[in-house]
Design an enzyme around this catalytic site. Structure first.
Site, PDB file in Angstrom:
ATOM      1  N   ARG A  21       8.660 -17.323 -43.398  1.00 14.64           N
ATOM      2  CA  ARG A  21       9.531 -18.479 -43.127  1.00 14.64           C
ATOM      3  C   ARG A  21      10.132 -19.024 -44.411  1.00 14.64           C
ATOM      4  NH1 ARG A  21       5.583 -20.198 -39.137  1.00 14.64           N
ATOM      5  NH2 ARG A  21       6.391 -19.543 -37.116  1.00 14.64           N
ATOM      6  N   ASN A  41     -10.767 -15.099 -32.137  1.00 13.71           N
ATOM      7  CA  ASN A  41     -12.233 -15.023 -32.332  1.00 13.71           C
ATOM      8  C   ASN A  41     -12.941 -16.084 -31.502  1.00 13.71           C
ATOM      9  OD1 ASN A  41     -10.534 -15.257 -34.651  1.00 13.71           O
ATOM     10  ND2 ASN A  41     -12.169 -14.413 -35.908  1.00 13.71           N
ATOM     11  N   CYS A  42     -12.336 -17.275 -31.502  1.00 14.69           N
ATOM     12  CA  CYS A  42     -13.001 -18.416 -30.875  1.00 14.69           C
ATOM     13  C   CYS A  42     -13.084 -18.246 -29.360  1.00 14.69           C
ATOM     14  CB  CYS A  42     -12.264 -19.707 -31.230  1.00 14.69           C
ATOM     15  SG  CYS A  42     -11.931 -19.836 -33.003  1.00 14.69           S
ATOM     16  N   ILE A 275      -4.178 -13.856 -57.748  1.00 14.24           N
ATOM     17  CA  ILE A 275      -4.939 -13.614 -56.508  1.00 14.24           C
ATOM     18  C   ILE A 275      -5.384 -14.940 -55.887  1.00 14.24           C
ATOM     19  CG2 ILE A 275      -6.916 -12.414 -55.481  1.00 14.24           C
ATOM     20  CD1 ILE A 275      -6.913 -10.526 -57.866  1.00 14.24           C
ATOM     21  N   ALA A 277      -7.264 -16.853 -52.407  1.00 11.86           N
ATOM     22  CA  ALA A 277      -8.230 -16.534 -51.352  1.00 11.86           C
ATOM     23  C   ALA A 277      -8.363 -17.719 -50.412  1.00 11.86           C
ATOM     24  CB  ALA A 277      -9.585 -16.181 -51.948  1.00 11.86           C
ATOM     25  N   GLY A 279     -10.003 -19.126 -46.223  1.00 13.73           N
ATOM     26  CA  GLY A 279     -10.790 -18.889 -45.018  1.00 13.73           C
ATOM     27  C   GLY A 279     -12.289 -18.858 -45.229  1.00 13.73           C
ATOM     28  N   TYR A 423      -5.329 -47.717 -24.075  1.00 11.47           N
ATOM     29  CA  TYR A 423      -6.261 -48.078 -22.993  1.00 11.47           C
ATOM     30  C   TYR A 423      -5.576 -48.231 -21.654  1.00 11.47           C
ATOM     31  CZ  TYR A 423      -8.599 -51.212 -19.765  1.00 11.47           C
ATOM     32  OH  TYR A 423      -9.093 -51.757 -18.634  1.00 11.47           O
ATOM     33  N   LYS A 431     -12.048 -52.390 -25.171  1.00 15.64           N
ATOM     34  CA  LYS A 431     -12.664 -52.099 -26.478  1.00 15.64           C
ATOM     35  C   LYS A 431     -13.095 -50.643 -26.408  1.00 15.64           C
ATOM     36  CE  LYS A 431     -14.864 -56.629 -26.839  1.00 15.64           C
ATOM     37  NZ  LYS A 431     -15.339 -56.873 -25.472  1.00 15.64           N
TER      38      LYS A 431
HETATM   39  P1  FAD Z   1     -11.235 -13.710 -39.982  1.00 11.21           P
HETATM   40  O1  FAD Z   1     -10.468 -14.414 -38.939  1.00 11.21           O
HETATM   41  O2  FAD Z   1     -12.590 -13.200 -39.660  1.00 11.21           O
HETATM   42  O3  FAD Z   1     -10.347 -12.492 -40.474  1.00 11.21           O
HETATM   43  C1  FAD Z   1     -10.757 -11.645 -41.484  1.00 11.21           C
HETATM   44  C2  FAD Z   1     -10.244 -10.255 -41.204  1.00 11.21           C
HETATM   45  O4  FAD Z   1     -10.234  -9.535 -42.418  1.00 11.21           O
HETATM   46  C3  FAD Z   1     -11.124  -9.462 -40.259  1.00 11.21           C
HETATM   47  O5  FAD Z   1     -10.399  -9.067 -39.123  1.00 11.21           O
HETATM   48  C4  FAD Z   1     -11.586  -8.259 -41.084  1.00 11.21           C
HETATM   49  O6  FAD Z   1     -11.628  -7.067 -40.340  1.00 11.21           O
HETATM   50  C5  FAD Z   1     -10.523  -8.181 -42.154  1.00 11.21           C
HETATM   51  N1  FAD Z   1     -10.990  -7.592 -43.403  1.00 11.21           N
HETATM   52  C6  FAD Z   1     -12.076  -7.937 -44.127  1.00 11.21           C
HETATM   53  N2  FAD Z   1     -12.159  -7.201 -45.243  1.00 11.21           N
HETATM   54  C7  FAD Z   1     -11.099  -6.376 -45.231  1.00 11.21           C
HETATM   55  C8  FAD Z   1     -10.636  -5.372 -46.128  1.00 11.21           C
HETATM   56  N3  FAD Z   1     -11.282  -5.110 -47.257  1.00 11.21           N
HETATM   57  N4  FAD Z   1      -9.501  -4.705 -45.813  1.00 11.21           N
HETATM   58  C9  FAD Z   1      -8.827  -4.976 -44.673  1.00 11.21           C
HETATM   59  N5  FAD Z   1      -9.227  -5.921 -43.795  1.00 11.21           N
HETATM   60  C10 FAD Z   1     -10.345  -6.614 -44.067  1.00 11.21           C
HETATM   61  N6  FAD Z   1     -13.874 -21.656 -35.514  1.00 11.21           N
HETATM   62  C11 FAD Z   1     -13.486 -22.854 -35.014  1.00 11.21           C
HETATM   63  O7  FAD Z   1     -12.940 -23.673 -35.763  1.00 11.21           O
HETATM   64  N7  FAD Z   1     -13.692 -23.174 -33.704  1.00 11.21           N
HETATM   65  C12 FAD Z   1     -14.293 -22.302 -32.843  1.00 11.21           C
HETATM   66  O8  FAD Z   1     -14.449 -22.593 -31.647  1.00 11.21           O
HETATM   67  C13 FAD Z   1     -14.730 -21.045 -33.336  1.00 11.21           C
HETATM   68  N8  FAD Z   1     -15.350 -20.166 -32.525  1.00 11.21           N
HETATM   69  C14 FAD Z   1     -15.727 -18.946 -33.022  1.00 11.21           C
HETATM   70  C15 FAD Z   1     -16.375 -18.047 -32.176  1.00 11.21           C
HETATM   71  C16 FAD Z   1     -16.763 -16.810 -32.636  1.00 11.21           C
HETATM   72  C17 FAD Z   1     -17.461 -15.855 -31.723  1.00 11.21           C
HETATM   73  C18 FAD Z   1     -16.494 -16.453 -33.995  1.00 11.21           C
HETATM   74  C19 FAD Z   1     -16.896 -15.105 -34.522  1.00 11.21           C
HETATM   75  C20 FAD Z   1     -15.885 -17.346 -34.844  1.00 11.21           C
HETATM   76  C21 FAD Z   1     -15.488 -18.599 -34.372  1.00 11.21           C
HETATM   77  N9  FAD Z   1     -14.863 -19.539 -35.212  1.00 11.21           N
HETATM   78  C22 FAD Z   1     -14.493 -20.750 -34.707  1.00 11.21           C
HETATM   79  C23 FAD Z   1     -14.643 -19.262 -36.646  1.00 11.21           C
HETATM   80  C24 FAD Z   1     -13.230 -18.772 -36.928  1.00 11.21           C
HETATM   81  O9  FAD Z   1     -12.960 -17.678 -36.116  1.00 11.21           O
HETATM   82  C25 FAD Z   1     -13.135 -18.393 -38.394  1.00 11.21           C
HETATM   83  O10 FAD Z   1     -13.409 -19.529 -39.168  1.00 11.21           O
HETATM   84  C26 FAD Z   1     -11.767 -17.864 -38.802  1.00 11.21           C
HETATM   85  O11 FAD Z   1     -11.407 -16.764 -38.022  1.00 11.21           O
HETATM   86  C27 FAD Z   1     -11.769 -17.480 -40.283  1.00 11.21           C
HETATM   87  O12 FAD Z   1     -10.568 -16.896 -40.632  1.00 11.21           O
HETATM   88  P2  FAD Z   1     -10.495 -15.822 -41.800  1.00 11.21           P
HETATM   89  O13 FAD Z   1      -9.066 -15.423 -41.905  1.00 11.21           O
HETATM   90  O14 FAD Z   1     -11.194 -16.342 -42.988  1.00 11.21           O
HETATM   91  O15 FAD Z   1     -11.387 -14.598 -41.290  1.00 11.21           O
END
Ligand code: FAD
Length: 442
Positions: A21, A41-42, A275, A277, A279, A423, A431
């Site tokens: 964007r 994931n969630c 770099i 980082a 999440g 309310y 309240k």
């Molecule tokens: P991710 O979304 O995990 O993405 C990381 C990705 O990087 C993965 O797909 C992995 O395969 C890829 N990867 C890693 N290393 C490499 C590499 N070297 N090369 C290529 N690819 C790579 N959070 C909430 O706030 N509310 C919720 O209700 C909630 N429920 C959840 C339920 C479950 C079952 C799970 C597992 C998680 C839940 N979470 C929830 C947490 C939320 O999903 C994570 O906080 C969020 O997805 C983190 O984002 P991320 O990008 O850091 O990692």
């Protein structure tokens, strides 16, 4: 400019979309080890429980959809195995072959891995973790083909509780095993007790303060607990927390913090300025205690992805830390928290007072009101709110969001008294429970 992104789900996909964007010409390549990008994931536990019926509903964005919409070069089944900082390149492993790709900027969003404690027998069949689509497919086919009757969930955090509820919903007999004295670490113990009662009232057998020592058995899985007790089940979900995926960063010599996450500055830059980082893999500052913390939640990951994209495009956006605002449905109850709990405040040596209120979720004379329990933690000096926890049946979500906003902006319990909140009888009282929490605390 050329930007490489590692990880194609929450943080990575957000960064990619925002980059496009902001910059029509940037070359953006997103690497994802798995087969899917941007999946929910969630939502995974709810698909396993049959609440979300269609698997495809979990796939929020497809490779083709994202490629077309954002013109991002998406490479699935491609694992980044090495960062060559000197030459600004990464090594990618895809279909058995390795190649290099150069970058001007690299964004790491590799997420966190479920923790598998070194328990004897843990590698056996029938024991699962839940992180991605491959995991969910494995568990779904077990449920459909083998029709297990009894399940154990190890770990009483968010994923553990959601899985316990959903397996119950799918018709299994469920035991939830937690080594600590309470479920739901973000809550203090007396608030967690309400959640535990709801679990038990809905037929979950709860084992607290007892850790798994060993998995054994031939066909069925025998779980031997520290107390000597045993459980016999057909499947196990290990939900004992997650650990930041830092292998890549560590091997590249990037700084790793004391909590085991990638260390970043307020602009989300690692110890190498090219770099970034985001999440689950990074350490963030806890906004209240000021301590470094691992807060693996989707909201922060998405926002951080956006900030990094802004900064790569010349911005100076800062991420000043997380409150850990979180919420969970536990059968008919909702539990939520924001800011610090007593355990964290004590550890950080921050003085606090606490108050509890039990208010109706809306006017008592209008049908369907339930008690909402609010715990506030606040400074004895100036009344500044340090943390909030709420358990109830309805209206928990909006109250925690009001309180999370209040905490973020440094409001006090006196401010809560003055908030003018919406309310009408079906929604609240003249309240509001948040006002009541302020009156009681002030
Ligand atoms: P991710 O979304 O995990 O993405 C990381 C990705 O990087 C993965 O797909 C992995 O395969 C890829 N990867 C890693 N290393 C490499 C590499 N070297 N090369 C290529 N690819 C790579 N959070 C909430 O706030 N509310 C919720 O209700 C909630 N429920 C959840 C339920 C479950 C079952 C799970 C597992 C998680 C839940 N979470 C929830 C947490 C939320 O999903 C994570 O906080 C969020 O997805 C983190 O984002 P991320 O990008 O850091 O990692």
């Amino acid at each position: 400019k050329k930007v490489l992104i590692v990880g194609g789900v929450a943080g990575g996909a957000s960064a990619a979309a925002r980059l496009r964007r902001l910059d029509e010409d940037a070359e953006i390549i997103l690497f994802e080890r798995g087969e899917y990008i941007s999946f929910a994931n969630c939502g995974l536990p709810y698909y396993l429980g049959g609440v979300i019926k269609e698997r495809e509903n979990l796939l929020v964005q497809t490779v083709q959809g994202m490629q077309e919409r954002f013109n991002v070069d998406i490479r699935i089944k491609s694992e980044v195995t090495k960062i060559l900082r000197e030459t600004k390149e990464v090594e990618v492993l895809s279909q058995g072959k390795t190649y290099r790709e150069s970058y001007d900027y690299l964004v790491l969003s590799p997420g966190a891995d479920p923790i598998l404690p070194p328990i004897p027998g843990i590698q056996r069949e029938g024991i699962y973790t839940l992180r991605n689509m491959a995991d969910v497919d494995r568990i779904k086919s077990l449920l459909e083909e083998k029709k297990p009757k009894r399940a154990a969930v190890v770990g009483g955090g968010y994923v553990g509780i959601e899985m316990a509820e959903n397996l119950k919903h799918a018709g299994l007999d469920v035991v939830l095993i937690e080594a600590a004295e309470q479920v739901m670490g973000p809550l203090d113990v007396e608030m967690a007790r309400i959640v535990e009662k709801e679990l038990m009232d809905n037929g979950i057998r709860l084992v607290l303060q007892d850790a798994v020592q060993r998995f054994q058995g031939e066909r069925e899985i025998e779980i031997i607990l520290g107390s000597g007790k045993q459980e016999q089940v057909d499947m196990v979900i290990m939900a004992a927390g997650v650990r930041p995926e830092t292998k890549l960063a560590k091997e590249a010599g990037l700084e790793i913090g004391e909590r085991g996450g990638i260390r970043v500055d307020e602009h989300l830059r690692t110890s190498d300025p090219a770099i970034y980082a985001v999440g689950d893999a990074i350490e963030v500052k806890d906004r209240i205690s000021g301590e470094y913390a691992i807060i693996p939640l989707a909201g922060p990951a998405n926002k951080q992805g956006r900030i990094v994209a802004n900064n790569i495009c010349g911005g100076t956006d800062q991420y000043l830390g997380s409150l850990g605002t979180s919420i969970i449905k536990v059968f008919h109850v909702t539990a939520a928290a924001a800011g610090n709990n007593e355990k964290i405040l004590r550890r950080a040596g921050i003085p606090y007072l606490k108050s509890f209120t039990h208010s109706g979720s809306h006017a008592g004379y209008y049908p369907g009101a339930f008690i909402l329990t609010i715990k506030l933690l606040f400074s004895p000096e100036d009344g500044k709110i340090l943390g909030a926890q709420i358990v109830g049946r309805e209206g928990v979500d909006k109250r925690i969001d009001v309180l999370a906003t209040a905490i973020k902006h440094g409001l006090t319990v006196y401010d809560l008294e003055e908030l003018e909140l919406a309310y009408a009888p079906p929604y609240s009282s003249a309240k509001d429970p948040v006002n009541m929490a302020g009156f009681t605390a002030a």
